[in-house]
Design a protein around this motif. Structure first.
Motif, PDB file in Angstrom:
ATOM      1  N   ARG A 185      17.103  71.908 -61.624  1.00 17.70           N
ATOM      2  CA  ARG A 185      17.448  72.701 -60.151  1.00 17.70           C
ATOM      3  C   ARG A 185      15.820  72.604 -60.178  1.00 17.70           C
ATOM      4  O   ARG A 185      15.291  73.674 -60.673  1.00 17.70           O
ATOM      5  CB  ARG A 185      17.583  73.108 -60.023  1.00 17.70           C
ATOM      6  N   VAL A 186      14.914  72.418 -59.060  1.00 21.97           N
ATOM      7  CA  VAL A 186      13.335  72.510 -59.172  1.00 21.97           C
ATOM      8  C   VAL A 186      13.000  73.240 -58.134  1.00 21.97           C
ATOM      9  O   VAL A 186      13.751  73.066 -56.541  1.00 21.97           O
ATOM     10  CB  VAL A 186      12.494  71.495 -59.064  1.00 21.97           C
ATOM     11  N   ILE A 199      15.030  81.132 -46.432  1.00 17.34           N
ATOM     12  CA  ILE A 199      13.452  80.593 -45.540  1.00 17.34           C
ATOM     13  C   ILE A 199      13.922  79.511 -46.921  1.00 17.34           C
ATOM     14  O   ILE A 199      12.631  78.866 -47.196  1.00 17.34           O
ATOM     15  CB  ILE A 199      12.657  81.792 -46.178  1.00 17.34           C
ATOM     16  N   LEU A 200      14.609  79.118 -47.363  1.00 21.27           N
ATOM     17  CA  LEU A 200      14.133  77.613 -48.403  1.00 21.27           C
ATOM     18  C   LEU A 200      14.016  76.335 -47.556  1.00 21.27           C
ATOM     19  O   LEU A 200      14.804  75.910 -46.922  1.00 21.27           O
ATOM     20  CB  LEU A 200      15.390  77.490 -49.157  1.00 21.27           C
ATOM     21  N   ILE A 229      14.697  68.816 -53.802  1.00 20.80           N
ATOM     22  CA  ILE A 229      14.185  69.665 -54.418  1.00 20.80           C
ATOM     23  C   ILE A 229      14.135  70.941 -52.789  1.00 20.80           C
ATOM     24  O   ILE A 229      13.577  70.615 -51.908  1.00 20.80           O
ATOM     25  CB  ILE A 229      12.747  69.454 -54.756  1.00 20.80           C
ATOM     26  N   LYS A 230      13.914  72.315 -52.849  1.00 19.48           N
ATOM     27  CA  LYS A 230      13.572  72.778 -52.298  1.00 19.48           C
ATOM     28  C   LYS A 230      11.965  73.877 -52.028  1.00 19.48           C
ATOM     29  O   LYS A 230      11.647  73.847 -53.360  1.00 19.48           O
ATOM     30  CB  LYS A 230      14.893  74.529 -52.706  1.00 19.48           C
ATOM     31  N   PHE A 231      12.008  74.589 -50.992  1.00 21.81           N
ATOM     32  CA  PHE A 231      10.881  75.222 -51.245  1.00 21.81           C
ATOM     33  C   PHE A 231      10.079  76.026 -50.626  1.00 21.81           C
ATOM     34  O   PHE A 231      11.090  76.369 -49.879  1.00 21.81           O
ATOM     35  CB  PHE A 231       9.451  73.760 -51.048  1.00 21.81           C
ATOM     36  N   ILE A 232       8.814  76.604 -50.932  1.00 24.34           N
ATOM     37  CA  ILE A 232       9.084  78.554 -50.041  1.00 24.34           C
ATOM     38  C   ILE A 232       7.774  77.932 -49.793  1.00 24.34           C
ATOM     39  O   ILE A 232       6.550  77.816 -50.722  1.00 24.34           O
ATOM     40  CB  ILE A 232       9.375  79.337 -50.733  1.00 24.34           C
ATOM     41  N   SER A 233       7.265  78.428 -48.129  1.00 24.17           N
ATOM     42  CA  SER A 233       5.685  78.286 -47.972  1.00 24.17           C
ATOM     43  C   SER A 233       6.099  80.173 -47.938  1.00 24.17           C
ATOM     44  O   SER A 233       6.674  81.279 -47.410  1.00 24.17           O
ATOM     45  CB  SER A 233       6.290  77.772 -46.656  1.00 24.17           C
ATOM     46  N   ILE A 264      13.306  75.592 -62.939  1.00 23.37           N
ATOM     47  CA  ILE A 264      11.821  76.053 -62.708  1.00 23.37           C
ATOM     48  C   ILE A 264      11.779  76.156 -61.627  1.00 23.37           C
ATOM     49  O   ILE A 264      12.417  75.787 -60.549  1.00 23.37           O
ATOM     50  CB  ILE A 264      11.683  74.160 -63.310  1.00 23.37           C
ATOM     51  N   ILE A 265      10.401  76.756 -61.797  1.00 28.26           N
ATOM     52  CA  ILE A 265       9.957  76.877 -60.048  1.00 28.26           C
ATOM     53  C   ILE A 265       8.733  76.555 -60.597  1.00 28.26           C
ATOM     54  O   ILE A 265       7.772  77.605 -61.553  1.00 28.26           O
ATOM     55  CB  ILE A 265       9.772  78.583 -60.147  1.00 28.26           C
TER      56      ILE A 265
END
Ligand SMILES: Nc1ncnc2c1ncn2[C@@H]1O[C@H](COP(=O)(O)OP(=O)(O)OP(=O)(O)O)[C@@H](O)[C@H]1O
Ligand SMILES: [Mg+2]
Length: 303
Positions: free
Chosen positions: A66-67, A104-105, A112-116, A148-149
């Motif tokens: 899970r990234v 906010i993801l 894949i999730k990302f955070i600005s 993992i981040i």
């Protein structure tokens, strides 16, 4: 009588279940309970950090991890441009207590999730201690949902970038074979080693003309870092120059999705496997999770 026997059996079964759960909790290594935080960085700009981050995230996700990506390059939009996605919220919304971290993801491809980051990190330094503690508590929820981040940073030796580098469990340093890129990479390694000799730095050579050229650069960097800084660099792979990368960037899509069979995808998959393999060498105490990462980051930025 029968009722009592049934109840007793049920109690014993529950006890056994509890024991089994306790045992599992004790045998799961501690680092499995918090995310592995890896900062992707470079000395010189434009060497391929964002492409590496995104496509590595995809390769890791394909292998069942899970990234989450944190886009920490605040000056320029990076991850969102390459994903072709406009994030609705940023870290700033969490800092301002308008949203929690899960809200906010943004959703990228392959789960894949990302955070600005937005201008979030600059705002962090303005918080008082109580607000900071609340913020770090809130964002540590990420440890529960990520293995993992990956933190994509801007280039160079600015204090902001260095804070992200020093706060992470591990650093993934990207360079091209260009002499300017290699000397800037070395300059970054030097600053890191002055602050922490034991920092785990993994190096990738991107845009090499040949495997020989890539290996040559990797060997030289490892040698020089060892000889002059006493720091053990870990070469983790290379990606050759590949037109598919340029085409995919123009389409605002990750190259490993647009061109799953291209050379660059093959190399990034190799890197992802080595990265997973290398986790076995990480001592439990070295993994601080996202909560530890943010705590360190905040303390570095307060200096
Ligand atoms: N392996 C490759 N083959 C061909 N072109 C590449 C390769 N890797 C990167 N590039 C080119 O380099 C450009 C810059 O890549 P990228 O945006 O990933 O770099 P960056 O290090 O994140 O840049 P910045 O420092 O501005 O954040 C890409 O748009 C692409 O055109
Ligand atoms: Mg970038």
């Amino acid at each position: 009588m029968k009722d009592q026997a049934d109840k007793l059996r049920q109690v014993i079964d529950n006890l056994k279940l509890k024991q089994a759960m306790d045992q599992t909790a004790n045998t799961v290594p501690q680092f499995k309970r918090s995310a592995r935080v890896i900062t992707v960085t470079s000395g010189k700009g434009g060497v391929g950090k964002t492409n590496v981050t995104i496509n590595l995230a995809i390769a890791l996700s394909e292998q069942g991890l899970r990234v989450v990506i944190l886009d920490a390059d605040f000056g320029l939009a990076n991850i969102d441009v390459l994903f072709g996605i406009v994030p609705q919220f940023t870290l700033l919304d969490v800092i301002k207590n308008k949203k929690n971290i899960l809200e906010i993801l943004s959703e990228g491809p392959m789960d894949i999730k990302f955070i600005s980051g937005g201008s979030g990190v600059e705002e962090l330094v303005k918080l008082n201690r109580g607000q900071l503690l609340r913020f770090v508590d809130n964002i540590s929820l990420l440890d529960k949902i990520a293995d993992i981040i990956l933190v994509d940073t801007g280039a160079g030796l600015s204090e902001n970038v260095m804070s992200f580098v020093m706060a992470a469990d591990e650093v993934l340093l990207v360079t091209t074979p260009e002499p300017t890129s290699v000397t800037d990479a070395y300059a970054l390694i030097k600053v890191v080693s002055n602050r922490d000799k034991n920092k785990k730095i993994k190096v990738i050579v991107n845009r090499a003309e040949s495997v020989n050229e890539a290996n040559d650069i990797l060997n030289k960097l490892v040698l020089v870092a060892d000889k002059f800084l006493g720091l053990a660099l870990e070469p983790i792979g290379y990606i050759l120059q590949d037109d598919a990368v340029i085409k995919a960037v123009k389409q605002q899509k990750p190259f490993s999705i647009s061109f799953p069979k291209c050379m660059a995808t093959k190399y990034i998959k190799d890197i992802s496997k080595r990265l997973i393999e290398s986790e076995k060498n990480i001592q439990i105490s070295q993994n601080i999770g996202f909560k530890g990462f943010m705590n360190r980051l905040v303390s570095f930025m307060k200096i």
